[in-house]
Structures are given as structure tokens and as C-alpha cells.
Motif scaffolding. Structure first.
Motif, PDB file in Angstrom:
ATOM      1  N   ASN A 178      76.020  59.599  91.767  1.00  0.00           N
ATOM      2  CA  ASN A 178      74.891  58.688  91.565  1.00  0.00           C
ATOM      3  C   ASN A 178      74.360  58.166  92.894  1.00  0.00           C
ATOM      4  O   ASN A 178      73.139  58.055  93.094  1.00  0.00           O
ATOM      5  N   MET A 179      75.284  57.840  93.811  1.00  0.00           N
ATOM      6  CA  MET A 179      74.865  57.339  95.107  1.00  0.00           C
ATOM      7  C   MET A 179      74.190  58.436  95.925  1.00  0.00           C
ATOM      8  O   MET A 179      73.158  58.215  96.557  1.00  0.00           O
ATOM      9  N   ALA A 180      74.773  59.631  95.901  1.00  0.00           N
ATOM     10  CA  ALA A 180      74.210  60.733  96.674  1.00  0.00           C
ATOM     11  C   ALA A 180      72.833  61.142  96.139  1.00  0.00           C
ATOM     12  O   ALA A 180      71.930  61.486  96.908  1.00  0.00           O
ATOM     13  N   ALA A 181      72.684  61.107  94.801  1.00  0.00           N
ATOM     14  CA  ALA A 181      71.425  61.517  94.169  1.00  0.00           C
ATOM     15  C   ALA A 181      70.415  60.386  94.056  1.00  0.00           C
ATOM     16  O   ALA A 181      69.255  60.624  93.707  1.00  0.00           O
ATOM     17  N   GLU A 182      70.886  59.153  94.314  1.00  0.00           N
ATOM     18  CA  GLU A 182      70.042  57.967  94.178  1.00  0.00           C
ATOM     19  C   GLU A 182      69.491  57.851  92.762  1.00  0.00           C
ATOM     20  O   GLU A 182      68.289  57.695  92.542  1.00  0.00           O
ATOM     21  N   VAL A 183      70.410  57.930  91.793  1.00  0.00           N
ATOM     22  CA  VAL A 183      70.044  57.781  90.385  1.00  0.00           C
ATOM     23  C   VAL A 183      70.961  56.739  89.742  1.00  0.00           C
ATOM     24  O   VAL A 183      71.991  56.365  90.308  1.00  0.00           O
ATOM     25  N   LYS A 184      70.557  56.293  88.565  1.00  0.00           N
ATOM     26  CA  LYS A 184      71.364  55.359  87.792  1.00  0.00           C
ATOM     27  C   LYS A 184      71.541  55.932  86.393  1.00  0.00           C
ATOM     28  O   LYS A 184      70.563  56.198  85.694  1.00  0.00           O
ATOM     29  N   MET A 185      72.796  56.101  86.002  1.00  0.00           N
ATOM     30  CA  MET A 185      73.129  56.587  84.666  1.00  0.00           C
ATOM     31  C   MET A 185      74.262  55.739  84.109  1.00  0.00           C
ATOM     32  O   MET A 185      75.021  55.118  84.861  1.00  0.00           O
ATOM     33  N   ASP A 186      74.385  55.706  82.783  1.00  0.00           N
ATOM     34  CA  ASP A 186      75.371  54.845  82.130  1.00  0.00           C
ATOM     35  C   ASP A 186      76.681  55.590  81.892  1.00  0.00           C
ATOM     36  O   ASP A 186      76.687  56.687  81.310  1.00  0.00           O
TER      37      ASP A 186
END
Length: 330
Positions: A178-186
């Protein structure tokens, strides 16, 4: 943020003192009567997952070589911390061992434990390294990893992924992604891999990043598609499946390890004997074939080599936890 924790990283940590270093004198094998009674091999997860799958053939082979029963005992809970605590508090006599994995490093970083991951255990032998695979729900899932990332970026916090417990390697690997891709998932935590698979099949979660060993049955049956692997290079037994880096351009790679630990204070001769026996087992064609089917590669190391690689892994995940503010109290 790039993230790389690959096979090469872990193996380089043991450079100079890795397995079969002929410039280093060999320890004497264990003296006395060890082993003169059954050995307990604790798996800190439920049956059916990758740790359990690796432990049972290893226990059978050790039993044949040592001449004493090697009994696998599952003690699941708290992403492996319950079983690890049990072993940490056992007598350091070589009769209680822990089948540990990268989740040992992450769970001890994530939560307060009654042991110190760096000080409460003796490293004995590294078994293997393996990438993780990304599998999606069978109906309405993503065609590839690039599509998954595009959706996650366009619709933050809408995708749900499963993991076998907060603080485990699945949790930390996805946080790193998530940090590397700069995304937010649950993240949806489960008590083990079995209920995670159930909800993936029913479509209650969108995807899962886990070991191939944990979803081998579903993959072999063609029930769920594998859309990416987490390693720096493609897997030999799945050459058509791209790496996450290939599919998305995101600088991310992670391999996980499995190995044997014991409570701190085991006599060096016993540790060396176990190390030599385990290195012999994982060099056997039958065990190498078993590992290949499970998507893993043998990774023998000396006692000191594994201890150094273990320390590198724990410190690296602690750095990630600090950067991502990953702690049980949060």
C-alpha cells in the motif's frame, strides 16, 4: 516508497557464514544421549496453512534421521505469538522447537509479546524462501494486478483483502505494498487461512496476498486466478504469472522465510546437530520437489548465518512498522 525484501536480501545477510562454509571448523555433534525422547515441533498456526504444510514432512524426515518421534503440535493465535511464547518459555534442551516464518518477525513487531524476538530464541536452521501470490475472487475479480491498482487508486478504501491475522506477514506485506503503490485498501483479518479462503470464494473479499502453499488446492483446481507474484523474478513453476513490479511498475518485492528456532540457551552441539540434519533433509531431491510444488526454494544456512538473516528481517519490519505506524494499539 520502494519496498524490497527479496530472496537476495535475506541470503546476502548470511554472506560469509552461510551453509557449508568449509573455511569454518565444524562443531562436534551433540554428545550424551540427545535425543532420547520425543521432540515437539510447534507450529504457531492452524493446520492447513503453509507453516503446517512445511512442518509435517520435515518432522517425518527428522524422525527418521534422529531415531525419535518428532511430533507436530499446532498452537495458533495472535499471528503466531502464542505458539512462539510457548517455545520461548520451554526448557532449552532441544526437545521443544518452533517452526517459524516471517510472521514471527512481523507479529513480534506489531504487538507486545511475552518474549523478545531478538533475545528469547536461538536460531537453528533456515528451511526455505518463497514469494507470495496475489489471488482474486473467482467471480468479478481483477484480470491483472495493474487493473487492481488502478481501481484502488480511483476508489480508495473500497477494495477489501483478507489476511490470516493482524500483524502477520500477509498484513505487513500488504501494508508495504500500500505504501509503495500509494493506495488505501481495507484489511479484513481472519483467524486462519481456511476462513479467508471461504470468503474469497464467496466474493466477500476481493483478493488475497499469501503463499502459494496456503492456496495450493484452489490454484490447482483452477478455482481462483493468480494475477501476480511478489518476488523480484517470476516463479519457475508459474512462468506465465508476472511479478508485481512487472505488472504495475511499482518498486515492490518481498520473499518470506521459514526456519527452526528454539528457546535461548540450547547447547551449541545440539543446535549444530539439528542444523546439519535439517540442511541434509532440504538438500534431498524428495524434499526439494515438495518445496517446488509449494512454490518455495531451499535456503540452507549455517546456525550463525540464519541468526544474522533473522536479525536483518526483524529490524527491517520494525522500520516498516514505524513508518506506517503499525501497532496493535492503533
Amino acid at each position: 516508497m520502494p519496498f524490497r525484501l527479496s530472496r537476495r536480501t535475506l541470503l546476502n545477510a548470511a554472506a560469509g557464514i552461510a551453509a557449508y562454509n568449509i573455511s569454518r571448523p565444524r562443531h562436534a555433534t551433540a554428545r550424551g544421549n540427545w535425543p532420547d525422547r520425543p521432540i515437539r515441533l510447534v507450529v504457531p498456526f492452524t493446520p492447513g496453512g503453509s507453516n503446517d504444510a512445511l512442518a509435517r514432512p520435515l518432522a517425518d524426515a527428522l524422525q527418521a534421521r534422529l531415531g525419535q518421534p518428532v511430533v507436530v503440535e499446532n498452537r495458533p493465535g495472535a499471528a503466531g505469538s502464542i505458539g512462539a511464547a510457548f517455545v520461548a518459555n520451554a526448557p532449552p534442551d532441544g526437545y521443544t522447537l518452533l517452526l517459524a516464518s516471517s510472521s514471527f518477525a512481523t507479529s513480534s513487531t506489531f504487538r507486545r509479546t511475552p518474549f523478545d524476538a531478538l533475545e528469547s530464541f536461538d536460531a537453528i536452521a533456515q528451511i526455505c524462501l518463497a514469494p507470495m501470490v496475489v489471488v482474486t475472487k473467482p467471480e468479478g475479480g481483477f484480470r491483472d494486478m495493474a487493473e487492481l491498482v488502478r481501481h484502488a487508486r480511483a476508489h480508495p478504501n473500497t477494495l477489501q483483502y483478507g489476511m490470516a491475522g493482524m500483524g502477520g506477514i500477509g498484513h505487513f506485506s500488504m501494508e508495504a505494498f500500500n505504501m509503495a503503490a500509494e493506495v488505501k485498501m481495507d484489511a479484513i483479518p481472519y483467524a486462519g487461512i481456511a476462513p479467508t479462503q471461504t470468503d474469497l470464494l464467496s466474493g466477500r473479499i476481493d483478493f488475497l496476498m499469501t503463499t502459494l502453499a496456503s492456496v495450493r488446492g484452489l490454484v490447482d483446481a483452477g478455482t481462483v486466478p493468480v494475477i501476480a507474484v511478489s518476488s523480484a523474478e517470476r516463479m519457475e513453476n508459474m512462468p506465465d504469472v508476472p511479478t508485481i513490479r512487472e505488472a504495475t511498475g511499482i518498486d515492490f518485492a518481498v520473499d518470506i522465510w521459514w526456519g527452526i528456532l528454539g528457546p535461548r540457551g540450547i547447547p551449541p552441539a545440539i543446535r549444530q546437530r539439528l542444523n546439519e540434519e535439517i540442511n541434509t533433509i532440504i538438500a534431498m531431491d524428495s524434499y526439494k520437489q515438495f518445496l517446488s510444488v509449494e512454490g518455495a526454494n531451499p535456503a540452507p544456512a549455517s546456525v550463525d548465518g540464519f541468526a544474522q538473516a533473522l536479525r536483518v528481517d526483524i529490524l527491517r519490519w520494525r522500520q516498516l512498522a514505524a513508518a506506517a505506524n503499525l501497532h496493535e494499539d492503533n
